[in-house]
Every structure is written in C-alpha cells, then in structure tokens.
Scaffold this active site. Structure first.
Site, PDB file in Angstrom:
ATOM      1  CB  CYS A   2      -0.370  -0.020   1.307  1.00 30.96           C
ATOM      2  SG  CYS A   2      -2.464  -1.433   1.196  1.00 30.96           S
ATOM      3  N   GLY A  28      -0.941   0.634  -5.029  1.00 32.00           N
ATOM      4  CA  GLY A  28      -2.649   0.482  -4.773  1.00 32.00           C
ATOM      5  C   GLY A  28      -3.432   0.705  -5.738  1.00 32.00           C
ATOM      6  CG  ASN A 101       3.413  -0.651   2.468  1.00 32.17           C
ATOM      7  OD1 ASN A 101       2.333  -1.698   2.559  1.00 32.17           O
ATOM      8  ND2 ASN A 101       4.297   0.352   2.052  1.00 32.17           N
ATOM      9  N   GLY A 102       1.145  -2.886   4.859  1.00 32.92           N
ATOM     10  CA  GLY A 102       2.335  -4.292   5.265  1.00 32.92           C
ATOM     11  C   GLY A 102       1.322  -5.170   5.829  1.00 32.92           C
ATOM     12  CE1 TYR A 257       5.419  -5.737 -10.857  1.00 29.45           C
ATOM     13  CE2 TYR A 257       4.254  -5.353  -8.694  1.00 29.45           C
ATOM     14  CZ  TYR A 257       4.349  -6.115 -10.024  1.00 29.45           C
ATOM     15  OH  TYR A 257       2.688  -5.914 -10.830  1.00 29.45           O
TER      16      TYR A 257
END
Length: 501
Positions: A2, A28, A101-102, A257
């Site tokens: 995210c 996201g 995020n995570g 990526y």
C-alpha cells in the site's frame, strides 16, 4: 503493498495529499482515502477505486485543514470491500486515524487481546484496524488529557512489543499531530522530509521518496527500523527509536518490482539497483551461454525496462521496445482467476511485429510469479514471428508466499515452487530461461555506497525475518489466498457494497 502519506502544513493540505497519492498509485489501485483535521474535527473521504475516481471536486472542498493523512490500498488477503478502505478511525482517545502499509503476522492473537483485555471492538477483517486499536489503547493507558511526544513514543514502543510483522504507519491524533513509525525490521519503507514556505516549515511522511520530490519536499531520511517521527500540529518535529532491538532487514522485492525507479529507499537508488540487476544477469548469461545468439533484448513494460537496458548494453545486443502497454489495466499478479489474468494480459500488451519477425529474442521481466503472464507474452512473441524466444528474470525464482504485505499467490500457484528452471521454461514455453541468482540480487541492491547487511528475501529463500512463520501459518494464508477464496471474497464484497450503496 500500500502507499501511505501524512502532511503537517501551514495551509490546507487536501491537494497535496491528493497529489502524493497519485504519485503512490502504483502501490495500490484497490481503494484510496484521505482524512484531514481542522479545529478538532475530522473530514474523511475514502472508497474503492483509483485516486482520480474516489476524489471529486465536492469531496476535496470538504477536506479542510492543514494536517492530514492518506492511503492507497490493494488487498493483502483477497478481500476488497469498501469497508476496509483506509484510513481507519477510533474516537478514543482523542480521535485517532491511521493508514498502514504491511501485514501483521500475529493478527489473530492481537484481535483476541483487543477484545478480551483492551475491551475494544474491531469492525473489519483488516489487520490495519487491529494495529490502530493497539496503538489507541497504548496511548489511552497513559491517561493524559493532552498527549506529549513522550506519550506518543511510549505508545509506539508498546506497539512494537505487541505487534509482529512488517508495517509502516502514519497516524493522526486529532488536534495534536501526526506520527509515523516503522516495524523493528524495517521491512516496509517509509521516509520523511520538509519544505520551506512563506508561512514556515511543512513536513511530510510517505512510503517513497518520489512523493516528496514531486511535491517539492526535501528528503530528510528514511525512518530507521523501530523508529518513530512525531510532528505536532504547530510543526515541531520529534524523532525517537522505540524498539528494543531494531535491525534493518528491508523487503528486497521493493527494489525488484514494487517501488518506482526514481525512489530512494534506505539510501539506495531503486534505479541504480535495477541497473546492477541487469549487469549481473548479463554476466550470468556470458558465463552459462557464452555462444548465445540473442539478436535483440526486449523488456516487458514497465518495471523491467531499467534492468533490460543494462543487460543489453553489457551483452552488446540491441535494445528495443517490442511491446506497447495499455496503461489503464491494473497489475495482473494479484488478479483472482486464471481466466481473468489471461484476458487482462492480452488487453494490457500488444506486440510490435517489426521487432520480432525472424529474430532470436530475449524477453526480460522483473520476476516470474504465477507464470501466466510470461507464458502468454512468449506466445505473443512467437505469433509476431520470433524465431526463438528466451526469457530472463531480474529476480530469482519466486518459490514462497510473502507474509509482510504483498498479496502474492498461495504457494501452489507459484510456478517455480518445487520446480527446476528447466521445468519452468518448458511450462512457460521459453526456449531457455535465466533467473537472477539470489547473491547477485542482494549485491545489486545492497552493494552500492549504502551497505545493507541483510534483506527480507523470503519469497526466494523461505527465510522469514520475523522468526514466527511456521507451516500452520502458511497453511492458513494458503486458504485465504488461493483463487477460489479470492473469487468468493469478491462476490461477498460486491454484495456488501451493493447493500451499502
């Protein structure tokens, strides 16, 4: 994966938050949200969809205040209801909103503790809401009418004591300030910076440095693992190490990526790391296939372009753009259902026949996850007239699921799981296949001016840095991540959203 952002400014921050989220949109595309604070009141807008679709002019006009946080999301366990769009909110104490995020790996234990000991109610299946309630509880037990930076840092310390996994967080305490913090291993990225205006200094916290760059903020630095930064509503900056034994082990897949190439993460240029990946791949090809007959190197847009360019340069082979990308199709490795992925790839890319006809083509991608995408792309290259199609992955074979916030498939959907390189090459239809070696990838990312001793490489080697992942845990996420579960979750999500609307 995210994207998160928080800004303490000197004027309304709604437009700046919106602009930052558009820069972080690659992290996201499932949902987006912004919450601002003004005169002790919160103003929130969040929903499923891209940033440009979630926020219309009427929404932006309501997001008043010189302090706020934002979030772009994709689901980490297959669910995508609008109820799980972030930021999340709890009213006690003070009124706290949080974006995360995570992924927490001990979320089931925490959810039980929150209910039985903290006496708090969690309304969704999101671990972000669990994390918010843990932070809110630890701040509440300080018992202060007006929290100080000491109280905020103490609460973060207790979050680290209780929460396990990978997490980067921004949270806003209504009327007081914004806090950002990072897990003790530094698995997920987070940076902070500042800019000077006529009214004074403004501060920003974000997932990637590129968001700061675009908005004219100067990068101060990454948050260290376990560290927290607290910016008061008046613009006072405080930082504190809040973990007992922090140790930097960032996710190496960010460089492969996830991140934008123009970002700097933990002092490492993502762009330079990808250049080195291409160089290492070229060296491997020269070792293993010194008599190769590659005529042209073609990247699979977009993430692999940097590595492919350097690969071609070191091999002394032409670099060409052989595929045209439709930029309005989302990332395919998180899409449920093979049929949906196959259709999406054909809509996403189209081959330029001129670059393939009668040539021995080396296709370069950042990684191979399911293999569905690269199999179709190889077939497209053959249909465009390629004589031979070779395939190169800038990353090693992805053999294990990610548990720290990337919704990779279940282990049995990973094409390289329990297969040799030759078997994968046959399955995807390549004449031969080259994977990056893990030591070369680690050197590519950690071998620059900034030395990073250890990375989270779990998707490649199965070694989970938090030390709490066992077969039982992997079996549970297998059940939540397989295609059937995702299709079921999407159907349930659609029904819920239809009912809510």
């Amino acid at each position: 994966m995210c994207g998160i952002v928080g800004i303490v400014g000197k004027s309304n921050v709604n437009q700046a938050l919106y602009d930052a989220l558009t820069v972080l949109q690659h992290r996201g595309q499932d949902a987006a949200g912004i919450v601002t604070s003004h005169d002790g009141r919160l103003f929130l807008r969040k929903d499923n969809g891209l940033v440009r679709d979630v926020f219309q002019q009427r929404h932006m006009q309501r997001l008043v205040g010189h302090m706020g946080i934002g979030h772009v999301r994709y689901p980490t366990a297959g669910s995508s209801t609008s109820a799980e769009a972030q930021p999340f909110y709890v009213n006690s104490p003070y009124g706290i909103t949080l974006a995360h995020n995570g992924n927490l790996t001990n979320v089931e234990q925490l959810a039980k503790e929150i209910f039985e000991s903290d006496l708090r109610h969690v309304n969704t299946n999101s671990d972000s809401e669990v994390l918010l309630n843990v932070f809110a509880h630890e701040l509440a037990v300080r018992g202060k009418l007006q929290p100080t930076e000491e109280d905020v840092f103490a609460a973060v310390s207790h979050v680290h004591d209780r929460c396990v996994g990978g997490y980067a967080v921004v949270a806003m305490v209504t009327g007081y300030g914004i806090v950002g913090f990072r897990d003790p291993h530094g698995i997920r990225p987070i940076v902070f910076g500042q800019r000077h205006t006529d009214e004074g200094v403004e501060y920003m916290i974000a997932s990637e440095s590129v968001a700061l760059d675009v908005l004219g903020f100067t990068l101060i630095r990454d948050l260290a693992p376990g560290e927290a930064v607290y910016i008061t509503e008046e613009g006072q900056l405080h930082t504190r190490q809040c973990a007992k034994a922090p140790e930097l082990k960032p996710c190496i897949f960010e460089h492969v990526y996830l991140a934008r190439p123009d970002s700097i993460m933990d002092g490492v240029s993502v762009y330079k790391a990808r250049l080195r990946m291409g160089e290492k791949l070229a060296e491997k090809i020269q070792r293993e296939r010194p008599e190769h007959d590659i005529d042209v190197v073609i990247p699979i847009p977009d993430t692999s372009r940097t590595a492919a360019l350097e690969l071609a340069n070191h091999l002394g082979v032409k670099f060409r753009e052989g595929f045209v990308k439709n930029r309005y199709i989302g990332r395919t490795f998180i899409m449920p259902g093979q049929a949906a992925r196959k259709k999406s790839v054909r809509q996403k890319l189209n081959a330029i026949e001129l670059e393939f006809r009668g040539k021995n083509v080396m296709l370069v991608d950042d990684s191979i996850v399911r293999g569905t995408t690269c199999k179709q792309i190889i077939q497209m290259a053959r249909e465009a007239g390629a004589k031979n199609v070779y395939f190169c992955s800038a990353a090693p074979a992805v053999r294990y699921p990610n548990v720290y916030g990337i919704d990779m498939p279940s282990v049995h959907e990973l094409i390289a799981h329990n297969r040799t390189t030759e078997q994968v090459a046959e399955l995807i239809g390549a004449d031969w296949l080259i994977y990056q070696d893990l030591p070369d990838l680690i050197e590519s990312v950690g071998g620059g001016k900034i030395k990073i001793e250890q990375f989270d490489c779990a998707v490649f080697d199965g070694q989970y840095v938090t030390g709490d992942i066992d077969e039982a845990y992997l079996e549970r996420i297998e059940q939540s991540r397989n295609d059937l579960a995702k299709v079921k979750n999407q159907a349930v999500s659609a029904i819920i959203d239809l009912y809510n609307n």
